[in-house]
Design a protein around this motif. Sequence first.
Motif, PDB file in Angstrom:
ATOM      1  N   GLY A  49      18.259  45.151 -51.372  1.00  0.00           N
ATOM      2  CA  GLY A  49      17.745  44.375 -52.493  1.00  0.00           C
ATOM      3  C   GLY A  49      17.335  42.971 -52.075  1.00  0.00           C
ATOM      4  N   ASP A  50      18.169  42.351 -51.271  1.00  0.00           N
ATOM      5  CA  ASP A  50      17.862  40.988 -50.829  1.00  0.00           C
ATOM      6  C   ASP A  50      16.614  40.980 -49.961  1.00  0.00           C
ATOM      7  N   LEU A  51      16.496  41.932 -49.057  1.00  0.00           N
ATOM      8  CA  LEU A  51      15.306  42.013 -48.196  1.00  0.00           C
ATOM      9  C   LEU A  51      14.060  42.213 -49.056  1.00  0.00           C
ATOM     10  N   LEU A  52      14.172  43.083 -50.038  1.00  0.00           N
ATOM     11  CA  LEU A  52      13.036  43.326 -50.926  1.00  0.00           C
ATOM     12  C   LEU A  52      12.611  42.036 -51.624  1.00  0.00           C
ATOM     13  N   CYS A  53      13.571  41.300 -52.132  1.00  0.00           N
ATOM     14  CA  CYS A  53      13.262  40.042 -52.827  1.00  0.00           C
ATOM     15  C   CYS A  53      12.557  39.061 -51.899  1.00  0.00           C
ATOM     16  N   ARG A  54      13.073  38.925 -50.693  1.00  0.00           N
ATOM     17  CA  ARG A  54      12.474  37.985 -49.745  1.00  0.00           C
ATOM     18  C   ARG A  54      11.033  38.364 -49.429  1.00  0.00           C
ATOM     19  N   VAL A  55      10.814  39.660 -49.253  1.00  0.00           N
ATOM     20  CA  VAL A  55       9.489  40.152 -48.894  1.00  0.00           C
ATOM     21  C   VAL A  55       8.511  39.976 -50.066  1.00  0.00           C
ATOM     22  N   LEU A  56       8.973  40.249 -51.267  1.00  0.00           N
ATOM     23  CA  LEU A  56       8.111  40.095 -52.435  1.00  0.00           C
ATOM     24  C   LEU A  56       7.748  38.626 -52.648  1.00  0.00           C
ATOM     25  N   GLU A  57       8.721  37.757 -52.440  1.00  0.00           N
ATOM     26  CA  GLU A  57       8.442  36.323 -52.572  1.00  0.00           C
ATOM     27  C   GLU A  57       7.408  35.879 -51.542  1.00  0.00           C
ATOM     28  N   ALA A  58       7.588  36.352 -50.310  1.00  0.00           N
ATOM     29  CA  ALA A  58       6.641  35.975 -49.254  1.00  0.00           C
ATOM     30  C   ALA A  58       5.247  36.511 -49.556  1.00  0.00           C
ATOM     31  N   ALA A  59       5.194  37.609 -50.301  1.00  0.00           N
ATOM     32  CA  ALA A  59       3.902  38.202 -50.645  1.00  0.00           C
ATOM     33  C   ALA A  59       3.321  37.572 -51.912  1.00  0.00           C
ATOM     34  N   GLY A  60       3.913  36.493 -52.372  1.00  0.00           N
ATOM     35  CA  GLY A  60       3.294  35.723 -53.452  1.00  0.00           C
ATOM     36  C   GLY A  60       3.776  36.026 -54.854  1.00  0.00           C
ATOM     37  N   HIS A  61       4.895  36.729 -54.965  1.00  0.00           N
ATOM     38  CA  HIS A  61       5.394  37.048 -56.297  1.00  0.00           C
ATOM     39  C   HIS A  61       6.544  36.120 -56.685  1.00  0.00           C
ATOM     40  N   ASP A  62       6.784  36.074 -57.987  1.00  0.00           N
ATOM     41  CA  ASP A  62       7.867  35.268 -58.534  1.00  0.00           C
ATOM     42  C   ASP A  62       9.029  36.215 -58.830  1.00  0.00           C
ATOM     43  N   VAL A  63      10.114  36.059 -58.102  1.00  0.00           N
ATOM     44  CA  VAL A  63      11.185  37.050 -58.141  1.00  0.00           C
ATOM     45  C   VAL A  63      12.456  36.483 -58.760  1.00  0.00           C
ATOM     46  N   THR A  64      13.056  37.239 -59.657  1.00  0.00           N
ATOM     47  CA  THR A  64      14.367  36.908 -60.204  1.00  0.00           C
ATOM     48  C   THR A  64      15.373  37.933 -59.699  1.00  0.00           C
ATOM     49  N   ARG A  65      16.476  37.436 -59.103  1.00  0.00           N
ATOM     50  CA  ARG A  65      17.508  38.333 -58.559  1.00  0.00           C
ATOM     51  C   ARG A  65      18.612  38.468 -59.596  1.00  0.00           C
ATOM     52  N   GLU A  66      18.891  39.682 -59.943  1.00  0.00           N
ATOM     53  CA  GLU A  66      19.790  39.903 -61.078  1.00  0.00           C
ATOM     54  C   GLU A  66      20.927  40.864 -60.746  1.00  0.00           C
ATOM     55  N   TYR A  67      22.101  40.522 -61.255  1.00  0.00           N
ATOM     56  CA  TYR A  67      23.305  41.340 -61.063  1.00  0.00           C
ATOM     57  C   TYR A  67      23.835  41.694 -62.447  1.00  0.00           C
ATOM     58  N   TYR A  68      24.063  42.968 -62.669  1.00  0.00           N
ATOM     59  CA  TYR A  68      24.484  43.454 -63.976  1.00  0.00           C
ATOM     60  C   TYR A  68      25.811  44.187 -63.814  1.00  0.00           C
ATOM     61  N   PHE A  69      26.746  43.911 -64.679  1.00  0.00           N
ATOM     62  CA  PHE A  69      28.006  44.637 -64.537  1.00  0.00           C
ATOM     63  C   PHE A  69      28.697  44.872 -65.869  1.00  0.00           C
ATOM     64  N   ASN A  70      29.576  45.853 -65.807  1.00  0.00           N
ATOM     65  CA  ASN A  70      30.319  46.287 -66.983  1.00  0.00           C
ATOM     66  C   ASN A  70      31.601  45.466 -67.103  1.00  0.00           C
ATOM     67  N   ASP A  71      31.702  44.699 -68.166  1.00  0.00           N
ATOM     68  CA  ASP A  71      32.897  43.890 -68.392  1.00  0.00           C
ATOM     69  C   ASP A  71      33.680  44.391 -69.592  1.00  0.00           C
TER      70      ASP A  71
END
Length: 562
Positions: free
Chosen positions: A161-183
């Motif tokens: 996921g982190d690699l994907l985010c870095r690559v998408l950002e480098a390719a000119g996209h605006d990326v939000t990294r999100e973590y979802y969990f059951n509380d």
Amino acid sequence: MPGVESARTATRRALERAWAQAVDDGRLPALPPESAATAIEVVRPANPDHGDLSTNLALKLARPLRRPPLEIAAALRDSLAASMSEETGSAIADPTVAAPGFLNLRLAPGYVEASIDAATQVGSSFGRVEAQRPQRINVEFVSANPTGPLHIGNARGAFVGDLLCRVLEAAGHDVTREYYFNDAGTQVRNLGESVRRVRLGEPVPEDGYRGEYVSDLAREVPEEIWARAVSDEADGAWVIGVWASERVRAGIESSLGRLGVRFDVWRTETGIEREGWIDRSIERLREGGHVYESERALWFRSTAFGDDKDRVVRRSNGELTYFGKDIGYLEEKFSRGFDRLIYVWGADHHGTVARLRNAAEAMGYGRDAVEVLLVAWVRFVRDGQEISMSKRSGEFITLDELLAEIGADAARWYFAARAHTSGIDFDIELAKRQSNENPVYYVQYAHARISSILRKAQEAGLSPADSVAGRLADDPVALGLAKEILRLPELVEDAATAHETQGVTAYATQLATTFHAFYRDRRVIDPADPGTSGVRLALVDAARLALANTLALLGISAPESM
RNA sequence: GCGCCCGUAGCUCAGUGGAUAGAGCGGAUGGCUUCGGACCAUCAGGUCGCGGGUUCGAAUCCUGCCGGGCGCGCCA
């Protein structure tokens, strides 16, 4: 700061112009209107005799134009040659036709030199590209429930996921990294109950959690929490569970931090529900006629979108299913204005992909706006024996242990170099042994070696030239290194498109090899010839920049000495 | 049974329509009085799981087998 356009993009544009020109001049017939648009493919031939870049455009056009491919290739070549003589600064030179219809091209030395200068100028932005259509993208990954530390199994999603985010950002996209969990669910209560039992010295329930971290938690329960948990009117397991899961969640966050992974948004199931997103999403589906009641449960008509069965959104006992919550979360994410939602899931969840995308389509967001990356599972072996990994059994290798054993850089490289779809047998003993021969050190070594050269040059009173214009063309070794450096923007584009990073690690290795060969064949520091030294220093500095930016793209450090 | 993923060099893996299938590790041989030997050079090693088909061209696409993994719940 914008980066440097890829040579491939420049070449593609030149071919587009040449093609249009060939049609204008009557060298080629126009594409018949009924034939599909032909995308211009430009690739790097494996064989260097075939040039720096090559296109199969003539082969692709042969059928719709009803002309022999060699004839089409010749017409394109002539148009290219004509435009090259008219304009200066053309990216390509020396177009040649090869059987059965390839058009082979070389990068013009002047273009290579200008691009190296441009790369040096943009610095850390070299390797970034502008997206044809920039998007706001939400990437949700890891999302492990806070019932235990991250183990290597769910950690793979963190790497991917982190690699994907870095690559998408480098390719000119605006990326939000999100973590979802059951509380909210039973898992929180189970964790609390396990901690409570251990603290009391009682056996942990069948479906409870085991392992050292549970004992640690039991020891660390604050007195006020414990007092509240054992009071008669309280739900003790729940009280402890809420405390323990937050503690575990914070631990996960700091583990990820040690790996260099940070999230922009932490979202909880209860938050999504409390804010009414689930109700709103169900209402939206109801308005579209996509849900119905049956046997006191609420169903989503997933079969209308090709699924093999309809899916329950709310159970007959009134509780939402996991899918029901996913629908609400879809609504919530889209309300924040994202163009695309990407989920990084374990491959065992593949059965739920279709219903999620179907729901997105039913809600009017479009199924293509929702993508799921299924990350293949990691099998853990120790001396050939499989280790079952589960928090319940308490036997697993944690992310922290992995990082302590082999280090974040080697671990990142290990996962970046493999397709996320391929299953991995992970032997930590083998990984430890191999960490010393991990190619990541080869690449880092090249970076350190160049840094050392630059330091030494400075001591000798030599500095890199401001420009390499006109100074690389007559040296094939230097030109070869320069061309290798300039491939980086293409790799970023490819990685972002394919959602894969193996090409990036392969490129880093190749660039390091090309540099080492240059170092062998060309003396960089020569006080007797400061002019040549200046040019070569500028070139190796550009190589250093490309290596540093490539490693940064992978989240790996670029040491100046090692 | 149905669906999805995978099968490529001794090992770990790239390569998803293009030209002679690649890399790292491991193996063999050779190379520093000169900018970092964590380096460089050369060699060995392949029925791309198997059979059909589509195509000018298939590791890549289609299809049938074989082998491995995962999934098929009003679980999460």
